[in-house]
Structures are given as C-alpha cells and as structure tokens.
Scaffold this motif. Structure first.
Motif, PDB file in Angstrom:
ATOM      1  N   PHE A 138       0.830  -1.207   0.000  1.00  8.46           N
ATOM      2  CA  PHE A 138       0.000   0.000   0.000  1.00  8.46           C
ATOM      3  C   PHE A 138       0.864   1.256   0.000  1.00  8.46           C
ATOM      4  O   PHE A 138       0.470   2.288  -0.514  1.00  8.46           O
ATOM      5  CB  PHE A 138      -0.961  -0.010   1.191  1.00  8.46           C
ATOM      6  CG  PHE A 138      -2.231  -0.728   0.873  1.00  8.46           C
ATOM      7  CD1 PHE A 138      -2.238  -2.099   0.732  1.00  8.46           C
ATOM      8  CD2 PHE A 138      -3.397  -0.031   0.648  1.00  8.46           C
ATOM      9  CE1 PHE A 138      -3.399  -2.768   0.392  1.00  8.46           C
ATOM     10  CE2 PHE A 138      -4.558  -0.691   0.307  1.00  8.46           C
ATOM     11  CZ  PHE A 138      -4.568  -2.065   0.181  1.00  8.46           C
ATOM     12  N   ALA A 139       2.048   1.153   0.608  1.00  8.50           N
ATOM     13  CA  ALA A 139       2.950   2.295   0.588  1.00  8.50           C
ATOM     14  C   ALA A 139       3.570   2.439  -0.799  1.00  8.50           C
ATOM     15  O   ALA A 139       3.817   3.553  -1.259  1.00  8.50           O
ATOM     16  CB  ALA A 139       4.033   2.113   1.655  1.00  8.50           C
ATOM     17  N   GLY A 140       3.780   1.317  -1.467  1.00  6.34           N
ATOM     18  CA  GLY A 140       4.526   1.340  -2.729  1.00  6.34           C
ATOM     19  C   GLY A 140       3.670   1.547  -3.961  1.00  6.34           C
ATOM     20  O   GLY A 140       4.167   2.011  -4.989  1.00  6.34           O
ATOM     21  N   ALA A 141       2.383   1.198  -3.877  1.00  5.24           N
ATOM     22  CA  ALA A 141       1.531   1.342  -5.058  1.00  5.24           C
ATOM     23  C   ALA A 141       1.363   2.822  -5.361  1.00  5.24           C
ATOM     24  O   ALA A 141       1.071   3.611  -4.470  1.00  5.24           O
ATOM     25  CB  ALA A 141       0.182   0.692  -4.813  1.00  5.24           C
ATOM     26  N   ARG A 142       1.536   3.184  -6.634  1.00  5.71           N
ATOM     27  CA  ARG A 142       1.492   4.610  -6.941  1.00  5.71           C
ATOM     28  C   ARG A 142       0.065   5.157  -6.862  1.00  5.71           C
ATOM     29  O   ARG A 142      -0.144   6.302  -6.513  1.00  5.71           O
ATOM     30  CB  ARG A 142       2.125   4.862  -8.311  1.00  5.71           C
ATOM     31  CG  ARG A 142       3.621   5.140  -8.191  1.00  5.71           C
ATOM     32  CD  ARG A 142       4.308   5.048  -9.520  1.00  5.71           C
ATOM     33  NE  ARG A 142       4.758   3.691  -9.808  1.00  5.71           N
ATOM     34  CZ  ARG A 142       4.999   3.241 -11.024  1.00  5.71           C
ATOM     35  NH1 ARG A 142       4.812   3.998 -12.071  1.00  5.71           N
ATOM     36  NH2 ARG A 142       5.439   2.006 -11.192  1.00  5.71           N
ATOM     37  N   SER A 143      -0.910   4.363  -7.206  1.00 10.25           N
ATOM     38  CA  SER A 143      -2.292   4.801  -7.013  1.00 10.25           C
ATOM     39  C   SER A 143      -3.179   3.599  -6.716  1.00 10.25           C
ATOM     40  O   SER A 143      -2.839   2.459  -7.085  1.00 10.25           O
ATOM     41  CB  SER A 143      -2.802   5.559  -8.246  1.00 10.25           C
ATOM     42  OG  SER A 143      -2.585   4.764  -9.389  1.00 10.25           O
TER      43      SER A 143
END
Lengths: 798, 205
Positions: A564-569
């Motif tokens: 969730f931190a890494g997903a861009r959107s």
C-alpha cells in the motif's frame, strides 16, 4: 443406474413398483412411497395434516399429538399420530372425520390452556403455526378458565436467542435440532409433567453456530432472535428467494425486508444444498448492509492527501479513469493489478474480468488473497454436496468446515452420523468434524503429502477407499503455509482414488464464480501475492481493489502494508471504507448484498439466484455497472449494460456456464451446475518439508466463524462473538512452557506477538495453532507470503 | 460447591465401565454426587457431563426429571410424610400439621440448623401400614403424633445415626463388581439372545 432387464411378462400389465404403497386418504386412492410417513404422504398428495412437532428434516417424536387422524389398518379406525406411522398397503386414512377433528380440536384446546395468547405483542403473530392451526383446526373457544402457568418473560438463552417459556408448547423441535442436526445439545427439556420447560444449563448458554435455526423452526413465538425482535410484523415483510453469499456453500435463503430495509434472512429448504438450515453468521449479518457506515457516495482523496472526501460519480469516475490512463501510459497493462471480486455476483465478476482483459489488457487479476487453493482444483471432476453426503468415503483435506463452511459441516455431519458415510480427515488440528470421523489424522505443516501417502497405504484405509464413491473436500487448512502442500496431498489422494470427485472448500462468497469467470490469471498474470510484491517494490502503477481488504485479510501484513505504501495509485470499489480502501485515491461506492440482482456460483459450481430486495444504499452502483462506467470513460467499447445482458454473455461465452441460460435458471429449482471441463492432473511440486531451524513450533493459522470480517463486525449482534486469538498448544508442550493461561511470546522471522496460551490436545505436539483475523492480535503480521511454511519460537515472557 | 472428589471419580469410572455407553451411567453418577454433597450441585452435574461425554444441559434434563434428586441443599434428614389415600384417611394431614408445628417449618422447607427437611410425598406403597413416612427413604409405619415427636427427638439427639445414613446415601455398602466377575460392557449391536452373564459364568468355570 438404469434398469437392466425387466422380467418377461406375457401381457402388458402395469409394472408393479415395489416401492409403491397404495393407501386411501379421505376417500381418494393415493400412491405413497414405501416407508413414507402418513403425514408426509398426505402432504405430498395434497392433504395437509396439522402438526407442530413434525419436521421433515428431523426424526419424528410424536410430541404434540396435533397430527392425530383416524387410520384403519384393517382392525377398524383408530386415532393415530400420523407423524409416527409409515404407510402400509390398504391403509384407510381419514384426516377429517368427526373423530379426527374432535381429537385435533382437543389438542389445540389443551395446548392453548397454558399458552398466554399474547399474539398482539408476539413476533410470531401472523406467521405462527399455533395461531393458524388454532383457527383452522381448533375448537374456537376454550373451557379453561383457571389461571395460566407463569414464567419469567423472555430469558436470553444465548447472545442471539430469547426463550419465552410461557409460549412454549414443548414440541421438541429446538432441542431436537440442537441434538440431531447441530450436534450442540446445550438446550434440553428439564423438570417433569406440568413443570416441563426448555432450559440451558446455568451459565452455559446455547452457544451454537446454528442457534438461529431454532427460531425459524419454532412453531410458536417461544424462541425469538435478538436481531429481529420487534422489528417488523410478518404481514409487512416483503420477501424474495435469494442465496446467502457469506461463505461459498450457497445456502438458499428468503430475504425479507420492510420499508426498504433488510430485516431478516430465513433458510429455504433446498434439497441439494442447505435443507433449510443457515448458520448464525449468514442469518444475522443482514445488519451490515443497513449499517450507518455504509458508503453511499464515491469518495476521492482530499487535496491535502489526508483523507477521503465525498465526490460525485462523474468526478470520481473521471478521476479513476485518469489514474488508469496514467498507469497505462507509464507502465503499460502489466503495471495494473486487480485484487478481489469474490464478494459480488457472477455478473460482477464477468464484467470485471472482461474489463481487465479487453479494456486494461492486463492478466493481473486474482479473486483470492493467497487464502485458497490453486484454481486448478476447480478443473478436477467436481462433486456436489449431495454426492458427498451419499459417498462411501469422504476425505477431508481442508480447514475446519464448522468454522469455514458451516452448513456443509451440517450436511457432512448428518452423512457421517446418520447415513454411515465414513469420513477420513487429514487436518493440522482437530476440527468440528473430528468427532464424526472414522479416522482423523493430524499432520505438521508441510507433512501432509507424506502423511496422506502413509495413511492410504494402510490396508484398512485402502480397503475403505476401494469400497465405493470417494469425495475429497479440498481447501486451505493453514494460512501460514503454501497451498502447494495441500495440492501435493490432494494429488496423492487422487493417485490412490482416481475416480474420486472433489468438492472445493473455497470460502469466500462467490469465489468459485469469480475464478470460473476469469478473475484469476489466465496465462502469465500475477496472483495476489505477486501483485502486492510488485506494488511493494514500486513496480505497480495502479492497484484496483474489488471489495478486497488485503490489510486485514492477506496472510502477510508486512507485505500488504509495504504494497500500500509502494503502489502509486489505488482505486477501491467497496461497500464500506475499510482498512484498505481508506488508503485509496478513489473509492467507488458499490451496491451490497440484497441491493443487486444476479447469480452466484457455490462450491459445487451451482449457479443460484441473488435477489434485489432493497434499493441500493445512497447512490451506490453494482460492480458490473462501475466496470461499464470506467470502460466508457476510457473510451472503450462496452456492451454489458444490464444484468440480463451479462447473464446471456456468460452463457454464450463461458463454456462451463453454457447451461446457465436465463431460461434454464428461471426454471431450475436447485440452480444449474456450471463446472469447467475436467483437465489434466494437478501440478505437484514434491516440495520437501522445510527443516525447522532453531524455531521449535510449526505455526498453524486457522479461521473461526466470527472474525474481524467487516460484515460480521458491522452486524452488532455478531460483533461481540469473536473469540479473540489465543495460542493453542498441546498440553504436554504447554507444560514445558509454564502451563495454560500464561502469556507466551511467539516469534517468527518477521515479527513477534504475545498471546495467552490454551491447552488444546487437538493440536498435535510441535504445532502452535492461532485464530486468524481477530481483534486482539494481528497474527498475519507473523506470516511471510514468500515462505512455504512458518516456524515460530514460543517462549515464556519474563 | 463441589465437583466429584478424587475417590468418587474412581468409583464413577468403575460405574461407567459397567455400561455399553458411558451416558447410561448418568443416573448412578447423579446418586453418587448426591451422596457426596447431600444434593446435586451444578459443578457435579458439569463434572458428570465431562465424565460421560454429554453436555451439562443433558445431565440437568435428567436430574430435574426426578424429584429425589435435590438441586438445592436439604437437611441431613429428609422426612417424607405420605398424603395419599390410605394415609390421608388415617390422619396423615394431621401428622403433617403436627410435624410442622414441632419443627417450626412448613412442608417443603428445612429447619434453620440444617438437620431436617419436611416434605409431602405421594403414595409410598405401604398402604397397609398407613399412615407412613420415610426418613431418608427409610420407612416408619403406623406413625402417631407421639411417634413424630420421638423421631424428631431421636434425630436431634443423633440416636439414629446407625440406622439412617445422611441424605443422599443410597446404601452404606457399595456394590463392587470385580472386573473378572462383571459382565462388563456389552456392545449393544452384538447382543445375543442368551443373557450376557451366562457366557462370563461359563468362562469362569
């Protein structure tokens, strides 16, 4: 089987059916079945005999005497309780003779002698067999003028059920159900004669996963369920036939509402599936769709990025489409991952599968969250629930069915307990079925394939498997291990019993439908764990959550959090703002259960209807419509514009669903089976059991019926029933660690937690069992999606 | 109050061993519990449920069916005065009234010192000896008001301890069947027409 040959007869006389019994009911010749009870034969042929205690799914007890009729077996007519006597050739049955009528009226008068007649304030009034039959078969008035018997008005016998002993007519239905059907005889007749009453043991409430059924089958208002008490009158309820999607058994239900609000689910007697029973979770979670936490409008991330603000649909769809366009522009189709889809209808799943493939051109779709077996299991020869209940041997290679698929547990319990079906269970911990198993074999995580091979090599087991049809129930038993171990064990079983059929113990509502309709990678797409890993590593431009909540449900919280931190959107389509969707850039409000029409697919592949009973909350829309909105916003061709159009498209385009046309579904009483063609064998890995290195317990994470699932937590009647996570160890293991009750520290290679310990000899030595998704502890934090099994160190807290 | 004591659990296991199905031992074990505490405690019922493998609710259902299982503390001596036909005609009601006066309690209650419980009873099958009563189910025949006075004095003076054991005791000498003599549990599905003990006797010879 078909008849092979019939005896040669000279003249074409009518063939004599050995199972036919000819009787006379009220002057009409009637053909009954051998062994059929008089009351059942009469009902089947159109003569209703009044009854209270008789229930076709339970044994007859002749408690209430309401079904007394005049029966002549050749010795003259005699009053006979028709629920206790099977038909016999030549029987003359008179259900309406003056003597029978007088007997029935007399019983009503006696039953009403102590009944409070508080119908105006009774929930059952209007749908009450006692009320109805007092009018249809009663004497009209009572000669009883004395004071009636009094008891304390409703006493709670569990968190969900209230008992009013004044109204009780002692029919034995609830106590029989608890004993015979549920196997939880926690309510019993107590005292004697005029004092007889149903009670629980003091401080030992009627804690059963199936207690709600007693309320439904109570023929008077003695048992009432707290979630429905005083909510509506039966004549104000509107109802529709639907299917429960709390788990994947597909219990047939009647969904009832009043003033556009869901108020009650009742079990619907489906011969193929649930026999009229429901579990309490499925029965009472109608409170969740009514929750004030429902998402009624779309929401987008606020300008400062701190939270979600309400948005209009056009605004939200435009924003979501822009996010999709950006993702496609920067990373191409492989930069998009879709997780979820198991909570919706077949139509939702198909629309989203089409949207992913034809609009996004991505194969990164997965309806499972690493918590079920490989979809390859769905291409094995499929068994139905009735197949399992009629098999010679049922092999359980799955989690605790009582906790995961409760009504399948009831059906298999009945098969094992009453129909002589032998159950062979392979489990990491004793389950609800252990007591009813012919053989229950424990294994340590990773060892199941070897244990299965060893067990089926035993002469008596091999002999049992060779005796007749074998049904294997296959599912995930341990969220802390790779599903490959179960697949290997399943392959070993199929080697030994090649003709066996498989009933997949997949858990989420419509997971089988979602997988069969394409919400799983078809070629080289990523599964949920890979999608989350890609997101965590910054390789994912867009994560789409289709009613999924990986932060709560994915068995590796560390990975989910990083993802969730890494997903861009992130785009979420959900009915609630949950742990996961609150991080989304756009949340699209989805219509919930009872708010959209369609079909769902249960574990058997049975396509069964979902009814729309109430208006969708706020401006929420069904998932299939959202897929269309997004497709159009992206400028794509889209033709799936109605539920019927999608149902037709499924029947046309998906081979397994070819029989599930709208016409066939409308006519079918028990749905239509949709099962993919059987394909080649399972891919086995032959993976060795990883050595435990310095860690001394194999972690087993299993499910309980009541957990932090949002539909349970937002149903206030159920929310308090979650047991909480504890560390279950064998008592001998626990002795070394300071005995039960002591807080123990459990450390895996990713994290450590402190848990209260419980002695549980159903857990094999060397294993540590913990409940999944409970409020007190997040056990998923200990799990690592990448490792095949989880070893933990257990130590005392200093 | 109390679960079964360790020594009583031993006896309980022996009793359970006599039956083909453990649940059949429920009533004998309820007697054992009543013998231990003078009445059947909730804890004892839970314990029995564990021992015979059923739920406490089922034990409660069995226990409450029988009036001679007491669910609340009773006196060391329970006096049951018969009030059915023969006894009633020969003055049972007057006897009850007299006993109530002497003990200072109403039928159905216990004296404050916890020694005597007075109860009304239905026919005790001693109509030829009416009026009759039972003390802890030991008979007293052709009872008179003087007899009642004497009985109460004797009970208070502990003069009948030899003859009448405390409430709950079925018999002072416990039946004990050595394993090698007992028939043991016969599988109900393989019962033959011949009595099971015959085979055991033959074997012993």
């Amino acid at each position: 089987m078909t008849a092979t040959e019939s005896p040669a007869t000279e003249e074409p006389t009518e063939p004599v059916d050995p199972n036919e019994v000819k009787v006379t009911i009220n002057g009409h010749d009637v053909s009954a079945r051998k062994g059929e009870l008089i009351i059942a034969a009469a009902e089947r042929t159109g003569t209703y005999i009044p009854r209270f205690c008789y229930h076709e799914r339970m044994s007859s007890v002749g408690m209430c005497r309401m079904c007394l009729c005049e029966v002549d077996t050749g010795r003259g007519p005699a009053l006979t309780p028709t629920c206790m006597f099977p038909v016999a050739p030549g029987m003359v049955i008179n259900t309406e003779s003056p003597v029978a009528k007088a007997a029935q009226a007399g019983i009503i008068e006696l039953l009403l002698a102590n009944h409070p007649l508080d119908c105006p304030v009774c929930d059952k009034g209007g749908e009450c067999p006692l009320q109805d039959q007092a009018v249809s078969h009663g004497p009209g008035e009572s000669r009883f003028v004395e004071e009636k018997r009094h008891y304390e008005k409703p006493i709670p016998i569990s968190d969900l059920v209230f008992l009013d002993r004044e109204r009780c007519i002692l029919c034995d239905r609830c106590t029989r159900f608890a004993d015979e059907v549920a196997g939880d005889p926690l309510i019993s007749f107590t005292h004697r004669g005029n004092e007889t009453q149903v009670l629980t043991f003091p401080n030992e409430p009627f804690v059963s996963y199936f207690s709600g059924n007693t309320v439904q089958i109570c023929p008077v208002g003695a048992l009432t369920a707290s979630p429905y008490r005083f909510k509506a009158r039966p004549w104000d309820l509107e109802e529709a036939h639907s299917t429960c999607t709390t788990c994947a058994v597909g219990c047939q239900t009647v969904v009832q509402s009043s003033r556009d609000e869901l108020l009650r689910y009742q079990g619907y007697d489906s011969e193929a599936v649930n026999w009229g029973w429901l579990c309490d979770r499925g029965r009472f979670n109608f409170e969740a769709p009514n929750s004030d936490q429902r998402l009624g409008t779309p929401a987008v991330k606020s300008a400062d990025g701190t939270g979600l603000v309400e948005a209009s649909w056009s605004e939200a769809i435009t924003k979501a489409a822009a996010l999709i366009k950006t993702a496609l522009d920067t990373d191409g189709p492989t930069g998009i991952g879709i997780i979820g889809g198991a909570r919706g209808s077949n139509e939702d799943a198909y629309a989203w599968a089409r949207f992913a493939r034809t609009v996004l051109h991505t194969d990164n779709v997965d309806a499972q969250l690493l918590d079920g077996l490989s979809p390859a299991v769905l291409t094995l020869p499929r068994a139905t629930i009735n197949d399992a209940a009629a098999a010679t041997t049922v092999v359980l290679l799955c989690g605790d069915l009582k906790e995961e698929l409760p009504v399948l547990f009831l059906r298999l319990r009945d098969a094992a307990d009453k129909r002589g079906v032998k159950v062979l269970e392979f489990t990491p911990k004793s389950t609800g079925m252990t007591k009813y198993s012919w053989r229950s074999v424990n294994y340590l995580s990773g060892g199941q394939a070897r244990i299965v091979r060893d067990t089926i090599a035993q002469a008596d087991v091999a002999e049992q498997l060779a005796k007749g049809p074998v049904v294997i129930v296959a599912g995930t038993a341990n969220l802390a291990e790779s599903d490959q171990f179960q697949i290997d064990a399943l392959a070993a079983l199929l080697d030994a019993a090649p003709t066996a059929t498989v009933l997949p113990a997949f858990r989420r509502g419509n997971v089988v439908g979602a997988l069969q309709l394409g919400l799983t990678p078809a070629t080289d797409g990523m599964h949920t764990d890979d999608i989350l890993t890609a997101a965590a590593e910054g390789r994912l431009a867009l994560l789409i959550l289709l009613g999924a909540d990986p932060l709560s449900d994915f068995p590796d919280t560390t990975l989910a959090t990083r993802a969730f931190a890494g997903a861009r959107s992130i785009i979420a389509i959900d009915t609630f703002v949950n742990h996961s969707s609150q991080h989304a850039d756009v949340v699209l409000a989805a219509a919930g259960y009872g708010e959209k029409r369609g079909y769902t697919t249960n574990i058997e592949g049975r396509v069964v209807p979902l009814a729309q009973k109430v208006t969708a909350h706020g401006t929420s829309r069904p998932d299939w419509m959202i897929a269309g909105d997004l497709a159009r916003a992206l400028g794509a061709q889209w033709s799936l514009d109605s539920v019927d159009a999608i149902t037709d498209a499924i029947a046309t385009n998906v081979a397994a669903y070819a029989g599930a046309t709208r016409e066939a579904l409308a006519e079918a009483t028990d749905g239509v089976l949709a099962v993919p063609e059987s394909s080649s064998a399972l891919e086995t890995s032959g993976a060795e059991v990883p050595m435990s290195s310095g860690y001394n317990f194999k972690l087993v994470v299993g499910r309980k019926l009541y957990d932090q699932a949002i539909s349970t937590q937002l149903s206030h009647s159920l929310a308090g029933l979650t047991p909480g996570a504890k560390l279950h160890l064998h008592s001998l293991d626990l002795d070394r660690l300071g005995g039960p009750g002591a807080p123990l520290k459990v450390t895996s290679k990713t994290a450590s937690v402190v848990l209260t310990s419980v002695a549980d000899d159903g857990v094999p030595r060397g294993a540590a069992w913990v409940e999944f998704n409970q409020s007190n502890i997040n056990i998923a934090a200990l799990l690592d999606a990448a490792s095949p099994a989880t070893d933990v160190r257990v130590e005392t807290v200093s | 109050m109390a679960r079964l004591t360790e020594s009583n659990v031993k006896i309980a296991r022996e009793i359970i061993g006599r039956y083909p199905r453990p649940k059949s031992a429920t009533i004998p074990l309820l007697h054992l519990a009543q013998e231990q505490d003078g009445y059947v405690t909730n804890e004892a019922m839970s314990h029995i449920a564990d021992l015979v493998g059923c739920t406490a609710a089922e034990v409660l259902g069995t226990c409450t069916f029988y009036e001679m299982f007491k669910m609340e503390p009773v006196g060391k001596y329970v006096i049951n005065i018969c009030g059915t036909m023969s006894c009633a005609l020969l003055g049972a009601h007057e006897l009850m009234h007299h006993a109530e006066q002497q003990l200072g309690i109403r039928a159905g209650s216990t004296t404050p010192d916890g020694l005597i419980t007075l109860e009304h009873a239905e026919c005790q099958a001693a109509c030829t000896e009416a009026p009759c009563l039972q003390v802890n189910y030991r008979y007293r025949f052709r009872v008179t008001t003087e007899g009642i006075d004497q009985l109460i004095d004797d009970l208070r003076g502990a003069k009948l301890t030899e003859e009448i054991p405390p409430h709950g005791t079925v018999a002072r000498v416990r039946q004990h069947i050595p394993v090698n003599v007992g028939v043991g549990a016969v599988d109900p599905d393989t019962v033959s027409t011949a009595p099971a003990w015959l085979a055991v006797k033959e074997e012993a010879k």
